[in-house]
Structure formats: C-alpha cells, structure tokens
Motif scaffolding. Sequence first.
Motif, PDB file in Angstrom:
ATOM      1  N   ALA A 164       4.273 -12.353  -5.010  1.00 42.52           N
ATOM      2  CA  ALA A 164       4.294 -11.801  -6.253  1.00 42.52           C
ATOM      3  C   ALA A 164       3.310 -10.688  -6.524  1.00 42.52           C
ATOM      4  N   THR A 165       3.463  -9.633  -7.444  1.00 43.02           N
ATOM      5  CA  THR A 165       2.284  -8.809  -7.605  1.00 43.02           C
ATOM      6  C   THR A 165       1.874  -8.896  -8.915  1.00 43.02           C
ATOM      7  N   SER A 166       2.233 -10.049  -9.686  1.00 38.04           N
ATOM      8  CA  SER A 166       1.820 -10.293 -11.063  1.00 38.04           C
ATOM      9  C   SER A 166       0.018  -9.941 -11.109  1.00 38.04           C
ATOM     10  N   GLY A 167      -0.303  -9.099 -12.204  1.00 31.49           N
ATOM     11  CA  GLY A 167      -1.526  -9.107 -12.417  1.00 31.49           C
ATOM     12  C   GLY A 167      -2.085 -10.009 -13.427  1.00 31.49           C
ATOM     13  N   ARG A 168      -1.457 -10.818 -14.106  1.00 30.82           N
ATOM     14  CA  ARG A 168      -1.589 -11.829 -14.970  1.00 30.82           C
ATOM     15  C   ARG A 168      -2.986 -11.881 -15.551  1.00 30.82           C
TER      16      ARG A 168
ATOM     17  N   LEU B 121       0.885  -1.349   0.105  1.00 32.28           N
ATOM     18  CA  LEU B 121       0.006   0.062   0.044  1.00 32.28           C
ATOM     19  C   LEU B 121       1.016   1.267   0.027  1.00 32.28           C
ATOM     20  N   ALA B 122       2.136   1.006   0.511  1.00 32.87           N
ATOM     21  CA  ALA B 122       3.137   2.236   0.529  1.00 32.87           C
ATOM     22  C   ALA B 122       3.361   2.599  -1.055  1.00 32.87           C
TER      23      ALA B 122
ATOM     24  N   ARG C 237      -6.971  -4.165  -4.707  1.00 30.60           N
ATOM     25  CA  ARG C 237      -8.269  -4.518  -4.760  1.00 30.60           C
ATOM     26  C   ARG C 237      -8.613  -5.443  -3.620  1.00 30.60           C
ATOM     27  N   TRP C 238      -7.746  -6.628  -3.292  1.00 30.45           N
ATOM     28  CA  TRP C 238      -7.839  -7.593  -2.437  1.00 30.45           C
ATOM     29  C   TRP C 238      -7.701  -6.736  -1.006  1.00 30.45           C
TER      30      TRP C 238
ATOM     31  N   ALA D  69       1.746  -0.175 -11.995  1.00 33.69           N
ATOM     32  CA  ALA D  69       0.533   0.083 -11.347  1.00 33.69           C
ATOM     33  C   ALA D  69      -0.232  -1.203 -11.596  1.00 33.69           C
ATOM     34  N   ALA D  70      -0.127  -1.640 -12.903  1.00 34.58           N
ATOM     35  CA  ALA D  70      -0.845  -2.810 -13.011  1.00 34.58           C
ATOM     36  C   ALA D  70      -0.587  -4.071 -12.298  1.00 34.58           C
ATOM     37  N   GLN D  71       0.790  -3.972 -12.103  1.00 32.73           N
ATOM     38  CA  GLN D  71       1.282  -5.349 -11.267  1.00 32.73           C
ATOM     39  C   GLN D  71       0.880  -5.248  -9.772  1.00 32.73           C
ATOM     40  N   VAL D  72       0.443  -4.086  -9.269  1.00 27.26           N
ATOM     41  CA  VAL D  72      -0.191  -4.136  -7.838  1.00 27.26           C
ATOM     42  C   VAL D  72      -1.556  -4.049  -7.734  1.00 27.26           C
ATOM     43  N   SER D  73      -2.368  -3.767  -9.102  1.00 26.00           N
ATOM     44  CA  SER D  73      -3.785  -3.304  -9.198  1.00 26.00           C
ATOM     45  C   SER D  73      -4.769  -4.431  -8.286  1.00 26.00           C
TER      46      SER D  73
END
Length: 248
Positions: A244-248, A95-96, A172-173, A164-168
């Motif tokens: 991992a922050t993959s938005g796959r 979140l940071a 949401r979670w 940003a897409a990698q963490v989006s």
Amino acid sequence: MSAQDLAGRAAAHKIARPVPLRESVHEALLELIIRRAVRPGEHLAESELAEMLGVSRQPVREALQHLSREGWVDLHPGHGAFVHVPTFAEADQLLAVRCLLETEAARLAARHRTDEAIGRLRERCMRGMAAIEAGDNDAVVALNAELHGIVMELAGNAVLTDLAAQVSRRVRWFQSPVALQRGDLAWKEHAELIDNLDRGDAEGAAEVMRRHTDHTRELYLRRLAQEEPARPEAERRRPRRTPATSGR
C-alpha cells in the motif's frame, strides 16, 4: 542485532506519553524504515524495539501489524517481523507513477509561479548541494522531499497533491540508497527545473522533471538488479504483494 546497536543506528527518542501511543510507535518505526536505519529484510524484534522506544511490547506489536497491512513489514508466523524487501516490479511501478505525477506538477507549477515560492526552491537547492558536499545522506533525502513538495504545492491541484502524498514516503525509501550516488547531477537538474519555473516555461519545466525523476528511477532499478542475485533463493521465490502507498 542488539537493542543498543539498533538505538545507536536509529538515534530515536523515547515516545512522548501524551501522544496516542499506538500511532506514535507506528510513526517512529515507519521513519526508521524510510530512513533505512533498519534495512529491507532485517528482523524487527518486538522486545528490542519496545526497549528502544521506551514502551511495552503491545503497541509495538500493533504497530508492526499495521505496517504489515501497509506493505512496509512482512510478518512470518514462527519467525517474526521483517522489513519488506521491495521487488523490481514494485519499485518500477511506484517510481513510474511518481514520474507521471511530478511531471504534471512541474507543468502546473510553472503556470502558478510566485517569487516567494521560487525563493524557497532556490534556498532548498543551495542547501541540498551543500548536503551533497558534506555527504549527509539524510539531509539530501529530506531536502529533496521538501523541494519536490514545494513544486507540488505550487501546482495548486488538490487531487494531484493527494495522489502524490500517497507515494511520497515510499519514494523517500527508494531514494535513500541512491541519493548520494545521484550526487551533484540531481541538484543541477533541480536548479534547471527552478530556472524553467521562474521563467514560467511549463513545457520546459515538465521535461526537466520527467528526465530528473527518470534518472532516479533508472539508477535505483540498476542497483536493485545488481543486488537481486545476492538474495537467498527462498527470498527471491517468496511471493510478494504490492504494498500500500498510504502516507498515514
């Protein structure tokens, strides 16, 4: 938890066969996790998930392994798969980073504002306020993601958008448990942000976005800290890897 109970909570549709099955199952399970239709720490039984999705257990097993590599699921030999329980540090770090990315996006978006984009933002803001009044958590989370996505799109920075897409999805979670608790204030902050964007006030927009994302971060972390003592001792002591922050 029975398959009937899981199906009712998820309101999921059967997987369409023409779509690559492994990827479809992965996406379906990921969406259940993000929406918290299955909650952190909850057991994910292959047979129940397969029955719910109308597939065999093999693509479910493959999807769970993939979700484990991405950090959404923890696999424990002899016990099965469980939805990952985020640690305080994981939530704080993610979140940071979100705050940094979105603050810069707001600054750039103000410099590239268009009437069309401002109109879309105001429309999402009105719908978000209506969703808050209706107590529709899923709609609030979805509309929040859409509004922030428009700001990111307006920023016009491909590298920033990719990061940003990698963490989006993980954002949401984290947002889902506190979306209604944030309530009207979050959407008043959205309205203030849009006004700054409309005026082309880059620094004003950046400051509103910084405060807005910090408020969500602080609320989630307070909630997580309150829930921590309720976790089983073994769960609290179990080592956790950074997901991992993959938005796959």
